[in-house]
Design an enzyme around this catalytic site. Structure first.
Site, PDB file in Angstrom:
ATOM      1  N   VAL A 224       0.859  -1.173   0.000  1.00 51.92           N
ATOM      2  CA  VAL A 224       0.000   0.000   0.000  1.00 51.92           C
ATOM      3  C   VAL A 224       0.901   1.231   0.000  1.00 51.92           C
ATOM      4  O   VAL A 224       1.945   1.240   0.634  1.00 51.92           O
ATOM      5  CB  VAL A 224      -0.930   0.019   1.237  1.00 51.92           C
ATOM      6  CG1 VAL A 224      -1.760   1.283   1.280  1.00 51.92           C
ATOM      7  CG2 VAL A 224      -1.822  -1.203   1.242  1.00 51.92           C
ATOM      8  N   CYS A 225       0.483   2.244  -0.705  1.00 56.42           N
ATOM      9  CA  CYS A 225       1.157   3.526  -0.856  1.00 56.42           C
ATOM     10  C   CYS A 225       2.389   3.402  -1.733  1.00 56.42           C
ATOM     11  O   CYS A 225       2.317   2.778  -2.782  1.00 56.42           O
ATOM     12  CB  CYS A 225       1.430   4.204   0.468  1.00 56.42           C
ATOM     13  SG  CYS A 225       1.602   6.002   0.239  1.00 56.42           S
TER      14      CYS A 225
END
Length: 147
Positions: free
Chosen positions: A17-18
């Site tokens: 994520v990110c």
């Protein structure tokens, strides 16, 4: 980084994520579509990835997600990949995940220009620091080589 590259080389799924910085630093997102928070998206290019503005991007065995709130979407997509959509829908219901944000302004293209300007200014120091780190790592300096 060597251990991450070894483990990632034959993994069923790579997920982040990110910014996906560790996957990128290990050279595991090269030539693949990858999502991350809008402010850091251009940094994916330094790792050889193809930036995507999707909340959740699935390319081959790579699954990446955007900013903080996309993390739940990402988790549900991963559950669906691993054990099926029915189970993912059960998890979504158990979480009572039915997002209805009070404002439809959570992406730069939806934000009012004056708000976007202030947020970018607030983030500028951190963004410049992060870009310097990502450039160092992507070029082979820093804590490991990107290749």
């Amino acid at each position: 980084m060597a251990q991450l590259r070894r483990l990632g080389s034959d993994a069923s799924f790579l997920a982040s994520v990110c910014t996906g910085s560790l996957l990128g630093a290990a050279g595991l997102i090269r030539d693949q579509r990858a999502a991350c928070h809008w402010a850091w998206r251009d940094m994916l290019l330094l790792f050889g990835a193809v930036p995507s503005d999707a909340r959740v991007e699935h390319d081959g065995n790579l699954l990446t997600g955007g900013g903080v709130t996309a993390g739940i979407d990402f988790g549900l997509a991963l559950v669906a990949l691993l054990v099926g959509q029915d189970q993912a829908e059960r998890v979504q219901l158990m979480l009572e995940y039915a997002p209805q944000p009070p404002f439809d302004r959570g992406r730069p293209e939806l934000a009012r220009p004056e708000i976007l300007h202030v947020v970018r200014a607030d983030m500028e120091v951190v963004m410049n620091q992060r870009r310097a780190i990502v450039r160092a790592v992507a070029s082979g300096a820093g804590f490991g080589t990107a290749a």
